[in-house]
Design a protein around this motif. Structure first.
Motif, PDB file in Angstrom:
ATOM      1  N   LEU A 100      63.386  13.830   9.101  1.00  0.00           N
ATOM      2  CA  LEU A 100      64.423  13.590  10.093  1.00  0.00           C
ATOM      3  C   LEU A 100      65.753  13.707   9.357  1.00  0.00           C
ATOM      4  CD1 LEU A 100      65.184  12.791  12.992  1.00  0.00           C
ATOM      5  CD2 LEU A 100      65.056  10.400  12.274  1.00  0.00           C
ATOM      6  N   GLU A 101      66.540  14.718   9.738  1.00  0.00           N
ATOM      7  CA  GLU A 101      67.774  15.021   9.011  1.00  0.00           C
ATOM      8  C   GLU A 101      68.980  14.405   9.696  1.00  0.00           C
ATOM      9  OE1 GLU A 101      70.693  18.817   7.895  1.00  0.00           O
ATOM     10  OE2 GLU A 101      68.872  19.128   9.108  1.00  0.00           O
ATOM     11  N   ARG A 102      69.887  13.865   8.895  1.00  0.00           N
ATOM     12  CA  ARG A 102      71.161  13.366   9.404  1.00  0.00           C
ATOM     13  C   ARG A 102      72.296  14.206   8.845  1.00  0.00           C
ATOM     14  NH1 ARG A 102      72.869   8.829  11.751  1.00  0.00           N
ATOM     15  NH2 ARG A 102      70.906   7.722  11.335  1.00  0.00           N
ATOM     16  N   ASP A 103      73.063  14.797   9.748  1.00  0.00           N
ATOM     17  CA  ASP A 103      74.278  15.522   9.373  1.00  0.00           C
ATOM     18  C   ASP A 103      75.435  14.527   9.470  1.00  0.00           C
ATOM     19  OD1 ASP A 103      76.566  17.037   9.231  1.00  0.00           O
ATOM     20  OD2 ASP A 103      75.964  18.514  10.724  1.00  0.00           O
ATOM     21  N   GLU A 104      75.850  13.999   8.342  1.00  0.00           N
ATOM     22  CA  GLU A 104      76.873  12.948   8.326  1.00  0.00           C
ATOM     23  C   GLU A 104      78.208  13.446   8.867  1.00  0.00           C
ATOM     24  OE1 GLU A 104      76.601   9.890   7.796  1.00  0.00           O
ATOM     25  OE2 GLU A 104      74.866   9.497   6.504  1.00  0.00           O
ATOM     26  N   LEU A 105      78.529  14.718   8.642  1.00  0.00           N
ATOM     27  CA  LEU A 105      79.826  15.240   9.053  1.00  0.00           C
ATOM     28  C   LEU A 105      80.002  15.178  10.559  1.00  0.00           C
ATOM     29  CD1 LEU A 105      82.489  16.620   8.267  1.00  0.00           C
ATOM     30  CD2 LEU A 105      81.294  18.823   8.436  1.00  0.00           C
ATOM     31  N   ARG A 109      65.266  24.225  11.251  1.00  0.00           N
ATOM     32  CA  ARG A 109      65.326  23.128  12.219  1.00  0.00           C
ATOM     33  C   ARG A 109      64.464  23.437  13.440  1.00  0.00           C
ATOM     34  NH1 ARG A 109      71.841  22.453  11.204  1.00  0.00           N
ATOM     35  NH2 ARG A 109      71.692  20.761   9.669  1.00  0.00           N
ATOM     36  N   LYS A 110      63.879  22.395  14.000  1.00  0.00           N
ATOM     37  CA  LYS A 110      62.944  22.515  15.116  1.00  0.00           C
ATOM     38  C   LYS A 110      63.619  23.188  16.303  1.00  0.00           C
ATOM     39  CE  LYS A 110      59.650  19.508  17.604  1.00  0.00           C
ATOM     40  NZ  LYS A 110      59.057  18.135  17.596  1.00  0.00           N
ATOM     41  N   ASN A 111      63.049  24.311  16.725  1.00  0.00           N
ATOM     42  CA  ASN A 111      63.669  25.102  17.786  1.00  0.00           C
ATOM     43  C   ASN A 111      63.429  24.552  19.180  1.00  0.00           C
ATOM     44  OD1 ASN A 111      64.980  27.165  16.383  1.00  0.00           O
ATOM     45  ND2 ASN A 111      63.099  28.318  16.094  1.00  0.00           N
ATOM     46  N   ASN A 120      65.430  17.562  13.551  1.00  0.00           N
ATOM     47  CA  ASN A 120      64.066  17.558  13.030  1.00  0.00           C
ATOM     48  C   ASN A 120      63.965  18.801  12.155  1.00  0.00           C
ATOM     49  OD1 ASN A 120      61.232  17.903  12.696  1.00  0.00           O
ATOM     50  ND2 ASN A 120      60.849  16.737  14.562  1.00  0.00           N
ATOM     51  N   THR A 121      63.916  18.612  10.855  1.00  0.00           N
ATOM     52  CA  THR A 121      64.192  19.695   9.907  1.00  0.00           C
ATOM     53  C   THR A 121      63.117  19.799   8.842  1.00  0.00           C
ATOM     54  OG1 THR A 121      66.579  19.413  10.216  1.00  0.00           O
ATOM     55  CG2 THR A 121      65.870  20.522   8.198  1.00  0.00           C
ATOM     56  N   ALA A 122      62.773  21.024   8.476  1.00  0.00           N
ATOM     57  CA  ALA A 122      61.921  21.268   7.308  1.00  0.00           C
ATOM     58  C   ALA A 122      62.804  21.795   6.189  1.00  0.00           C
ATOM     59  CB  ALA A 122      60.821  22.265   7.640  1.00  0.00           C
ATOM     60  N   TYR A 130      66.958  13.898  18.625  1.00  0.00           N
ATOM     61  CA  TYR A 130      67.564  14.950  17.805  1.00  0.00           C
ATOM     62  C   TYR A 130      67.773  16.191  18.665  1.00  0.00           C
ATOM     63  CZ  TYR A 130      62.467  15.311  17.199  1.00  0.00           C
ATOM     64  OH  TYR A 130      61.100  15.313  17.399  1.00  0.00           O
ATOM     65  N   MET A 131      68.585  17.096  18.122  1.00  0.00           N
ATOM     66  CA  MET A 131      68.992  18.287  18.863  1.00  0.00           C
ATOM     67  C   MET A 131      68.052  19.456  18.604  1.00  0.00           C
ATOM     68  SD  MET A 131      71.633  17.442  20.604  1.00  0.00           S
ATOM     69  CE  MET A 131      72.286  19.046  21.064  1.00  0.00           C
ATOM     70  N   GLU A 132      68.049  20.429  19.550  1.00  0.00           N
ATOM     71  CA  GLU A 132      67.380  21.699  19.280  1.00  0.00           C
ATOM     72  C   GLU A 132      67.998  22.340  18.044  1.00  0.00           C
ATOM     73  OE1 GLU A 132      66.210  21.405  23.651  1.00  0.00           O
ATOM     74  OE2 GLU A 132      68.042  20.957  22.526  1.00  0.00           O
ATOM     75  N   GLY A 133      67.167  23.024  17.287  1.00  0.00           N
ATOM     76  CA  GLY A 133      67.638  23.611  16.039  1.00  0.00           C
ATOM     77  C   GLY A 133      68.645  24.721  16.242  1.00  0.00           C
ATOM     78  N   ASP A 134      69.443  24.943  15.201  1.00  0.00           N
ATOM     79  CA  ASP A 134      70.459  25.999  15.223  1.00  0.00           C
ATOM     80  C   ASP A 134      70.268  26.959  14.052  1.00  0.00           C
ATOM     81  OD1 ASP A 134      71.177  24.385  13.100  1.00  0.00           O
ATOM     82  OD2 ASP A 134      73.270  24.142  13.715  1.00  0.00           O
ATOM     83  N   SER A 135      69.095  26.906  13.421  1.00  0.00           N
ATOM     84  CA  SER A 135      68.876  27.735  12.232  1.00  0.00           C
ATOM     85  C   SER A 135      68.151  29.039  12.564  1.00  0.00           C
ATOM     86  CB  SER A 135      68.076  26.953  11.185  1.00  0.00           C
ATOM     87  OG  SER A 135      66.852  26.470  11.723  1.00  0.00           O
TER      88      SER A 135
END
Length: 378
Positions: free
Chosen positions: A165-170, A192-194, A176-178, A208-213
């Motif tokens: 579980l990823e946190r983007d502090e900015l 990131r989980k699509n 939800n990230t691998a 968490y949000m849909e992935g953007d990767s």
């Protein structure tokens, strides 16, 4: 039915040998060979109370290309401490458990290891409360779990796929990230989980949000890999896009329970391997989660049911390994020859015969609000 250990064990217990061979051929395709593993690894797995299984996929010997043999490791496990234990204690205990299992993977010559979805924590995203579960979130680039996995990667010369579980502090965003860590110890990137499930109470969109990767593929020393997280396995185009970007092995770290998805589990990753001429690796959690916190919301969940494990690997020729147990922690070690991908592609030509330009044109029309389905009527 959490006591039911595995489909394979049940078949082996009740079918005569000749009939068993035919049933396995129909259910699992060409038989995978058993991979002999070091006695020390077998002993270590027994000492640490987890299942260890080894299988091998073979490819034809080619005249111009040498074999491209790679060993992958799939790890499934239960949580170590109760869900109401202090968060740092839970994370530390999981690090310790995974460290034991990765050491055995290294003894077995594993080149790439993948853990289950959000492996450092209970799968608590649908308890209908966000605290304390969001406290498990950490930086994908420099969090304690990534640093721990970097040490494992360097120590064992192993690519590590670490879903967290990823946190983007900015921006204050959770994902939800691998995290994909090279065998050099460097963070190669993240996927990131699509697709986020919204199935009754299994609505993860509030966490968490849909992935953007996009559909990133990672070039490693041991081949090109991709990570299709959990719910993305229900979407054929998700697998397809990783494949189109060149993935030779697609990992699917998951967390899913029997009542929700078990009949689909043996089919989806295997079908994706066939359709996309690549290897697929399906990893699921095991065990039952009990949440004992003082839940404040109405009808909050204390028990989701049984996470049924059953992790397996499928090959592009339609064959697949036996699954790990439905009830035990386990490490599945699989040797694969990546040359099989092109060999099967040359035989079946699914990609070569795909009408992608036509699909793209029709999909472009289908996503428009003024779309009219092409239906022929009398």
């Amino acid at each position: 039915m959490s006591e039911f250990e595995s489909l394979e064990k049940s078949l082996e217990s009740h079918l005569p040998e000749a009939e068993l061979r035919e049933v396995k051929r129909i259910l699992f395709g060409k038989e995978t060979q058993k991979l002999d593993l070091p006695a020390g690894a077998v002993d270590a797995a027994s000492e640490h109370s987890f299942e260890l299984k080894g299988c091998r996929f073979e490819a034809a010997q080619e005249q111009l290309r040498p074999p491209r043999r790679v060993r992958v490791g799939l790890i499934q496990h239960q949580i170590v401490l109760p869900t109401d234990a202090p968060i740092l204690d839970q994370i530390t205990a999981m690090h310790s458990r995974i460290g034991e299992m990765v050491e055995v993977a290294a003894m077995c010559g594993v080149n790439i290891v993948c853990f289950q979805e959000t492996w450092t924590m209970p799968f608590a995203f649908c308890t209908r409360e966000k605290e304390p579960w969001t406290e498990f979130a950490e930086s994908a680039d420099e969090g304690s779990t990534t640093r721990f996995c970097q040490e494992l990667a360097k120590k064992y010369n192993m690519v590590v796929v670490s879903p967290i579980l990823e946190r983007d502090e900015l921006h204050g965003t959770l994902w939800n990230t691998a995290v994909v860590i090279s065998n050099s110890g460097n963070v190669l990137g993240k996927s990131r989980k699509n697709h986020i499930p919204r199935i009754g109470d299994f609505n993860e969109s509030t966490y968490y949000m849909e992935g953007d990767s996009g559909h990133s593929v990672f070039q490693t020393q041991f081949g090109k890999i991709a990570v299709n997280i959990c719910y993305g396995r229900h979407h054929p185009l998700n697998w397809f896009m990783y494949s189109m970007n060149g993935a030779e092995v697609i990992f699917n770290p998951s967390a899913t329970v029997g009542a929700l998805s078990e009949p689909m589990w043996p089919i989806e990753a295997r079908n994706a391997a066939i359709a996309n001429h690549c290897y697929t690796c399906a990893i699921n959690r095991v065990g039952t989660r009990l949440f004992q916190t003082d839940l404040l919301t109405l009808a909050a969940h204390h028990d989701f049911g049984h996470f049924y494990g059953s992790s397996y690997v499928a090959a592009p020729d339609g064959s697949r390994t036996p699954g790990l147990s439905r009830t035990r922690d386990g490490l599945l070690v699989v040797e694969m020859d990546l040359n099989l991908n092109r060999q099967i592609s040359d035989r079946w030509s699914f990609k070569m015969t795909g009408r992608y330009a036509e699909y793209a044109e029709e999909l472009t029309k289908a996503v428009r609000p003024d779309f009219n389905p092409k239906i022929v009527k009398e």
